[in-house]
Motif scaffolding. Structure first.
Motif, PDB file in Angstrom:
ATOM      1  N   UNK A 129      29.767  37.459 -14.426  1.00  0.00           N
ATOM      2  CA  UNK A 129      29.113  36.246 -14.933  1.00  0.00           C
ATOM      3  C   UNK A 129      27.673  36.150 -14.440  1.00  0.00           C
ATOM      4  N   UNK A 130      26.891  35.416 -15.178  1.00  0.00           N
ATOM      5  CA  UNK A 130      25.555  35.000 -14.747  1.00  0.00           C
ATOM      6  C   UNK A 130      25.341  33.606 -15.302  1.00  0.00           C
ATOM      7  N   UNK A 131      25.525  32.616 -14.449  1.00  0.00           N
ATOM      8  CA  UNK A 131      25.476  31.216 -14.911  1.00  0.00           C
ATOM      9  C   UNK A 131      24.080  30.786 -15.331  1.00  0.00           C
ATOM     10  N   UNK A 132      23.049  31.526 -14.883  1.00  0.00           N
ATOM     11  CA  UNK A 132      21.684  31.179 -15.279  1.00  0.00           C
ATOM     12  C   UNK A 132      21.392  31.585 -16.725  1.00  0.00           C
ATOM     13  N   UNK A 133      22.091  32.628 -17.209  1.00  0.00           N
ATOM     14  CA  UNK A 133      21.887  33.078 -18.578  1.00  0.00           C
ATOM     15  C   UNK A 133      22.736  32.236 -19.526  1.00  0.00           C
ATOM     16  N   UNK A 134      22.076  31.601 -20.491  1.00  0.00           N
ATOM     17  CA  UNK A 134      22.793  30.790 -21.475  1.00  0.00           C
ATOM     18  C   UNK A 134      22.323  31.158 -22.880  1.00  0.00           C
ATOM     19  N   UNK A 135      22.731  32.344 -23.327  1.00  0.00           N
ATOM     20  CA  UNK A 135      22.292  32.802 -24.651  1.00  0.00           C
ATOM     21  C   UNK A 135      22.872  31.928 -25.759  1.00  0.00           C
ATOM     22  N   UNK A 136      22.066  31.664 -26.745  1.00  0.00           N
ATOM     23  CA  UNK A 136      22.489  30.876 -27.898  1.00  0.00           C
ATOM     24  C   UNK A 136      21.981  31.556 -29.164  1.00  0.00           C
ATOM     25  N   UNK A 137      22.711  31.350 -30.273  1.00  0.00           N
ATOM     26  CA  UNK A 137      22.341  31.961 -31.546  1.00  0.00           C
ATOM     27  C   UNK A 137      22.406  30.942 -32.670  1.00  0.00           C
ATOM     28  N   UNK A 138      21.599  31.153 -33.684  1.00  0.00           N
ATOM     29  CA  UNK A 138      21.598  30.271 -34.850  1.00  0.00           C
ATOM     30  C   UNK A 138      22.879  30.466 -35.646  1.00  0.00           C
ATOM     31  N   UNK A 139      23.490  29.345 -36.051  1.00  0.00           N
ATOM     32  CA  UNK A 139      24.696  29.362 -36.887  1.00  0.00           C
ATOM     33  C   UNK A 139      25.852  30.135 -36.254  1.00  0.00           C
ATOM     34  N   UNK A 140      26.034  29.971 -34.940  1.00  0.00           N
ATOM     35  CA  UNK A 140      27.132  30.640 -34.231  1.00  0.00           C
ATOM     36  C   UNK A 140      27.791  29.655 -33.274  1.00  0.00           C
ATOM     37  N   UNK A 141      28.481  28.637 -33.807  1.00  0.00           N
ATOM     38  CA  UNK A 141      29.019  27.563 -32.955  1.00  0.00           C
ATOM     39  C   UNK A 141      30.024  28.056 -31.912  1.00  0.00           C
ATOM     40  N   UNK A 142      30.895  28.989 -32.276  1.00  0.00           N
ATOM     41  CA  UNK A 142      31.881  29.477 -31.302  1.00  0.00           C
ATOM     42  C   UNK A 142      31.200  30.275 -30.196  1.00  0.00           C
ATOM     43  N   UNK A 143      30.266  31.115 -30.586  1.00  0.00           N
ATOM     44  CA  UNK A 143      29.498  31.883 -29.599  1.00  0.00           C
ATOM     45  C   UNK A 143      28.753  30.931 -28.666  1.00  0.00           C
ATOM     46  N   UNK A 144      28.074  29.960 -29.223  1.00  0.00           N
ATOM     47  CA  UNK A 144      27.271  29.035 -28.421  1.00  0.00           C
ATOM     48  C   UNK A 144      28.139  28.218 -27.472  1.00  0.00           C
ATOM     49  N   UNK A 145      29.301  27.839 -27.926  1.00  0.00           N
ATOM     50  CA  UNK A 145      30.205  27.079 -27.055  1.00  0.00           C
ATOM     51  C   UNK A 145      30.704  27.964 -25.911  1.00  0.00           C
ATOM     52  N   UNK A 146      31.000  29.214 -26.221  1.00  0.00           N
ATOM     53  CA  UNK A 146      31.510  30.134 -25.199  1.00  0.00           C
ATOM     54  C   UNK A 146      30.467  30.394 -24.117  1.00  0.00           C
ATOM     55  N   UNK A 147      29.186  30.406 -24.502  1.00  0.00           N
ATOM     56  CA  UNK A 147      28.103  30.729 -23.562  1.00  0.00           C
ATOM     57  C   UNK A 147      27.422  29.488 -22.995  1.00  0.00           C
ATOM     58  N   UNK A 148      27.874  28.306 -23.359  1.00  0.00           N
ATOM     59  CA  UNK A 148      27.152  27.074 -23.009  1.00  0.00           C
ATOM     60  C   UNK A 148      26.968  26.873 -21.518  1.00  0.00           C
TER      61      UNK A 148
END
Length: 522
Positions: free
Chosen positions: A326-345
């Protein structure tokens, strides 16, 4: 092909022009003089900064270094450079040509600078700033010839491309590997004599030269001199192991830290050195690809390397991403990717169970590389990344290497050693990794330490190679070079694979390269 002048070359009007052979870079024969140039340390250092930059090194450090040093060495798996994984490479293989071209281009730069600065000095230029610059060039030339000798064995030696061009004879032979190594050492001795005791961060010093000499001597099995030079670096008190091992390779704030003796210099913008580091996308986990950072995981850790780590070795998590990393400082987000964004939030999680499209990772070895991966970009909690580029320097010689060279040179080919100073050097490296100290050590244990300490730094193949063909064959054929679903063990490793073939294009242009090597020293 014409290579435009850089930094000081622009001011001086010098051009480096290929003359039909990639390995002969020569100055323009247009009659340009240095009378009005290189009149200050600033002008001269601007010119030599080219030798450190990613510009001439790019075609080596980008992929060739990985394919040769770590894919061939069994530390990396790849679907792209399979010929290096299986030792089926040929003289037409891309990375071979790229490394050859990069190395001889760097030598061409150094050749032109040495000649130019010596001419300037002879005409009354200031020795106080020209001599250290000439020494920098000798270090680079010696270091690159060392790399060439390890990679191809016998190879051409070019020191005055202008004279070669004027002679009209471009049929340059290969010289014996022993002579190429001797030449490399002579260059490094000149560097040692002319470089300063200290300089600004990133610049070479006498101790950079001493450290590289120790590495060359070790390769030659000259244990007495390897130990002596390593001892000089240790005794200088100028270097230490940094506590943030991973940060050495992933944080621009740690460029040119106290562990580094020589690095290729990179920056993203306002760059006085040259270009950005483009290892980032080749190593990054696809789950970390964002609008700022490319990541296509071309190279991943091998299963064999993962087995090499001792239980509790902190270098594993500092070098490798696996399930649960894990790296809690990294919070990658993507356009139109709600499941991905929630997983990385709440921070990046390396997960091999989550669907890939939702943020999971499922590489062929269920792992990815952290070294030289700066992260998903500044907007997402990482260091600044611009597409394929990061600002991380590529480290070619660091203090951990000096410590392990000292230990191995003390062993000097013996069965084992319990020498107190050698153990102290070895155990400093192990202590940083969170491992218990050894009370004695063997060559195999040193090689183990080198493998995990320098994994993904392009050096392990040479550690295998320098042990000789029989040992190399035994090591290579025990390695699982496959995936979690398909193991792959080589059974046909042969002695002609110990060195790379000369690029096909060079053989066509210079038939002498296909002949047996000859002595350089008469």
């Amino acid at each position: 092909m014409t290579i435009k002048s850089i930094y000081g070359f622009v001011a001086a009007g010098l051009l480096l022009t290929a003359c039909g052979k990639e390995f002969i870079e020569r100055p323009s024969l247009s009659g340009t003089t240095t009378g009005n140039y290189y009149n200050s340390a600033e002008e001269v250092r601007a010119a030599t900064s080219t030798l450190y930059s990613g510009l001439p090194w790019r075609n080596y450090e980008s992929r060739a270094q990985d394919a040769i040093g770590d894919v061939m060495g069994g530390n990396m798996f790849t679907y792209t450079d399979v010929e290096y994984l299986n030792f089926t490479m040929s003289s037409a293989s891309e990375r071979i040509g790229a490394a050859w071209g990069a190395f001889y281009k760097i030598i061409g730069y150094a050749n032109v600078m040495i000649k130019t600065f010596e001419e300037k000095k002879a005409s009354g230029g200031g020795a106080s700033y020209l001599d250290p610059a000439i020494a920098e060039c000798h270090f680079i030339r010696g270091t690159v010839y060392f790399y060439i000798a390890r990679t191809w064995g016998a190879a051409p030696i070019i020191t005055d491309p202008g004279a070669t061009a004027l002679s009209g004879n471009f049929n340059i032979p290969r010289y014996l590997q022993s002579d190429v190594l001797r030449f490399a050492l002579e260059e490094l001795k000149l560097a040692e004599a002319g470089l300063p005791e200290s300089d600004v961060a990133g610049r070479l010093t006498k101790y950079s030269a001493k450290g590289m000499m120790a590495k060359v001597y070790l390769y030659q099995k000259d244990y007495t001199n390897a130990k002596a030079k390593a001892q000089e670096v240790i005794d200088s008190g100028k270097y230490r192991l940094v506590s943030d091992y991973n940060g050495m390779f992933t944080k621009t704030s740690m460029n040119n830290n106290e562990e580094t003796l020589f690095s290729i210099q990179h920056q993203l913008s306002g760059d006085p050195w040259g270009t950005g580091n483009i290892k980032n996308p080749d190593r990054g986990a696809g789950a970390l690809r964002t609008a700022e950072a490319d990541a296509w995981e071309m190279y991943i850790p091998s299963l064999d390397l993962l087995k090499e780590y001792e239980f509790g070795d902190l270098r594993r998590k500092w070098s490798v991403m696996e399930h649960g990393w894990t790296n809690t400082a990294w919070k990658p987000q993507r356009v139109n990717a709600p499941k991905y964004n929630a997983f990385m939030a709440n921070g990046f999680k390396y997960d091999t169970l989550q669907p890939v499209e939702d943020g999971g990772s499922l590489s062929p070895t269920r792992s990815n590389i952290t070294k030289y991966f700066a992260g998903p970009g500044k907007s997402f909690g990482g260091d600044a990344v611009l597409g394929q580029n990061s600002g991380n320097n590529v480290v070619l010689l660091r203090y951990a290497d000096i410590l392990l060279i000292y230990a191995e040179a003390t062993l000097a080919g013996g069965a084992s050693s319990s020498d107190a100073k050698a153990l102290q050097a070895l155990n400093l490296v192990r202590a940083r990794a969170g491992l218990a100290p050894r009370t004695s050590f063997t060559l195999d244990q040193i090689m183990h330490e080198r493998r995990v300490e320098f994994a993904f730094e392009g050096d392990y193949w040479y550690d295998i190679q320098r042990q000789g063909y029989a040992k190399a064959k035994a090591i290579i054929e025990k390695q699982n070079r496959g995936t979690v679903t398909a193991a792959n063990y080589l059974t046909n490793f042969s002695e002609d694979r110990m060195y790379l073939p000369i690029p096909a294009g060079e053989l066509v242009q210079d038939p002498e390269l296909a002949k047996d090597p000859v002595p350089y020293y008469k």
